[in-house]
Motif scaffolding. Structure first.
Motif, short mmCIF file in Angstrom:
data_model
loop_
_atom_site.label_atom_id
_atom_site.label_comp_id
_atom_site.label_asym_id
_atom_site.label_seq_id
_atom_site.Cartn_x
_atom_site.Cartn_y
_atom_site.Cartn_z
N VAL A 168 63.98 26.21 49.09
CA VAL A 168 63.12 27.39 49.25
C VAL A 168 63.90 28.66 48.98
CG1 VAL A 168 61.92 28.79 50.98
CG2 VAL A 168 61.44 26.34 50.80
N PRO A 179 55.64 33.85 48.73
CA PRO A 179 55.61 32.53 49.37
C PRO A 179 54.45 31.67 48.88
CG PRO A 179 56.09 34.21 51.00
CD PRO A 179 55.77 34.95 49.72
N SER A 180 53.27 32.29 48.66
CA SER A 180 52.12 31.51 48.21
C SER A 180 52.37 30.90 46.83
CB SER A 180 50.87 32.39 48.17
OG SER A 180 51.06 33.51 47.32
N ARG A 183 54.72 27.87 47.41
CA ARG A 183 53.97 26.80 48.06
C ARG A 183 53.05 26.08 47.07
NH1 ARG A 183 48.96 25.99 50.28
NH2 ARG A 183 48.92 24.50 52.03
N THR A 211 45.25 25.81 45.54
CA THR A 211 46.45 26.62 45.79
C THR A 211 46.29 27.87 44.92
OG1 THR A 211 47.60 25.28 44.12
CG2 THR A 211 48.05 24.79 46.44
N THR A 254 57.57 19.68 50.27
CA THR A 254 56.77 18.79 51.12
C THR A 254 57.46 18.52 52.46
OG1 THR A 254 57.83 16.84 50.14
CG2 THR A 254 55.77 17.59 49.13
N ARG A 259 51.98 19.16 51.94
CA ARG A 259 52.51 20.37 51.31
C ARG A 259 53.05 21.33 52.37
NH1 ARG A 259 51.54 22.53 46.20
NH2 ARG A 259 49.89 20.95 45.87
N LEU A 260 54.20 21.93 52.09
CA LEU A 260 54.82 22.89 53.01
C LEU A 260 53.90 24.09 53.21
CD1 LEU A 260 57.50 23.35 54.58
CD2 LEU A 260 58.28 24.67 52.59
N SER A 261 53.78 24.57 54.43
CA SER A 261 52.89 25.68 54.74
C SER A 261 53.57 27.02 54.48
CB SER A 261 52.46 25.62 56.20
OG SER A 261 53.56 25.85 57.05
N ASP A 262 52.74 28.05 54.30
CA ASP A 262 53.27 29.42 54.15
C ASP A 262 54.08 29.82 55.38
OD1 ASP A 262 52.28 29.99 51.63
OD2 ASP A 262 50.40 30.82 52.37
N ILE A 265 57.56 28.41 55.26
CA ILE A 265 58.39 29.12 54.29
C ILE A 265 58.89 30.43 54.89
CG2 ILE A 265 58.32 30.35 52.07
CD1 ILE A 265 56.41 28.16 51.07
#
Length: 372
Positions: A168, A179-180, A183, A211, A254, A259-262, A265
């Motif tokens: 990240v 960040p979006s 992601r 997304t 992930t 999926r990793l969240s905002d 992050i």
């Protein structure tokens, strides 16, 4: 009966007969209807922010006995504005004019929506007075110095190599994106083969999962990756990425939950930007054992020296400007307009700006005299 009473009664009769036939909603219902109407136009993160801000108004209504939208009037709006400015926040003193201005713009938009569905009296939104900012007031003063970033990346390279959190930070440092945007990346967006490694940023709204990028299709582009950044991302994919699917898609970042969240992050940025966690001393001399911000990663935001993701973006853009990269190139790479870069994102001093202008003149005219 006095003449004033007769006039008042007549006005009430006219308003009842010819005024709008209002359809009341509870404050909670009003907010939810507004959010549903905005859902197709906004990125999920923006919608979440709208909900957080309007939920405060719902709380205000509960505290002050406002039960439905027909009770919204100039007095209620005034009282809410004062309550929000002076009481409903964690800091000391009053909220800044910049924060109040941004929130009242949203509140006025909310009232316009309620007017359109006959839930409040017409033109109620006009009673919202937006604070006026003086020139330069409210502009951000955020920077992430390159030596500070290098210290964090060096620490992660040594102790957290190719972990999700390292990946990240490398993506932030290598692209300057939001960040979006990070992601939203899928494995198929990462091109590490061949002579030039690059990433595709894509706005996806079709299918079962969405997304979104901030500026929708206009945000789509490809961004070059350095060899060192590409190596970290490849090693993360090969060794530490959790192999999870997402209804036909394969997210890059992930967890075991998908999926990793905002929010995760953002948490990683706050966590590793605390000076003491990368071997630096605390600028305030705090003992880490007694520091509230060191209790857990969730408390990292309490550190006065930790930074939000936007600071990384500021630092990235400012660093490109210091290198003499054109506004057009930065705008295209970082998905931000040249006007916004000039006003909000470039943390250059007046001297640095002057030097850049001089260098630009010299490179284009062979002279810094101005006239050819």
């Amino acid at each position: 009966m006095s003449a004033d009473s007769e006039l008042s009664n007549e006005l009430q009769r006219v308003l009842q007969e010819f005024g709008p036939n209002l359809k009341p909603l509870s404050p909670e219902e009003a907010v939810q209807k507004f959010l549903k109407s905005e859902k197709s136009e906004l990125a999920p993160a923006t919608l979440d922010e709208y909900e957080r801000e309007l939920t405060r108004f719902v709380g205000f209504c509960g505290e002050h006995g406002v039960e439905d939208t027909t009770e919204f009037d100039g007095r209620v709006l005034h009282d809410f504005k004062i309550w929000r400015r002076d009481e409903a926040h964690d800091g000391e003193g009053s909220l800044s004019k910049k924060t109040m201005r941004d929130e009242l713009y949203l509140f006025r938009k909310f009232l316009r929506f309620l007017e359109s569905i006959d839930a409040v009296t017409p033109r109620l939104h006009a009673k919202i007075e937006i604070p006026t900012l003086d020139p330069g007031e409210g502009e951000r003063d955020i920077d992430f110095a390159s030596d500070e970033l290098n210290a964090i990346l060096t620490h992660l390279e040594k102790y957290e190599y190719a972990t999700r959190e390292h990946a990240v930070w490398v993506l932030f440092a290598a692209t300057g994106r939001r960040p979006s945007g990070l992601r939203a990346l899928d494995l198929e967006d990462i091109h590490l083969e061949g002579d030039e490694a690059y990433i595709e940023f894509r706005h996806r709204v079709d299918g079962e999962t969405e997304t979104r990028l901030k500026n929708k299709k206009s945000s789509e582009n490809t961004v070059y990756l350095s060899d060192s950044a590409a190596e970290v991302i490849q090693d993360y994919i090969d060794t530490n990425r959790v192999d999870v699917g997402e209804k036909g898609r394969s997210p890059l970042l992930t967890t075991v939950h998908g999926r990793l969240s905002d929010s995760s992050i953002r948490k990683y940025v706050y966590k590793w930007s605390r000076p003491c966690v990368v071997g630096n001393s605390c600028p305030e001399g705090r003992n880490p054992d007694d520091c509230e911000a060191m209790e857990s990663s969730d408390r990292a935001v309490k550190c006065p020296f930790s930074k939000p993701p936007v600071a990384l973006r500021h630092g990235y853009i400012s660093n490109l400007r210091r290198q003499g990269i054109s506004l057009h190139t930065i705008s295209d790479r970082c998905d931000v307009s040249e006007e916004v870069i000039e006003k909000h994102y470039s943390e250059l001093s007046e001297k640095e700006k002057r030097e850049l202008r001089r260098e630009e003149l010299e490179s284009n005219t062979g002279s810094d005299d101005g006239y050819l």
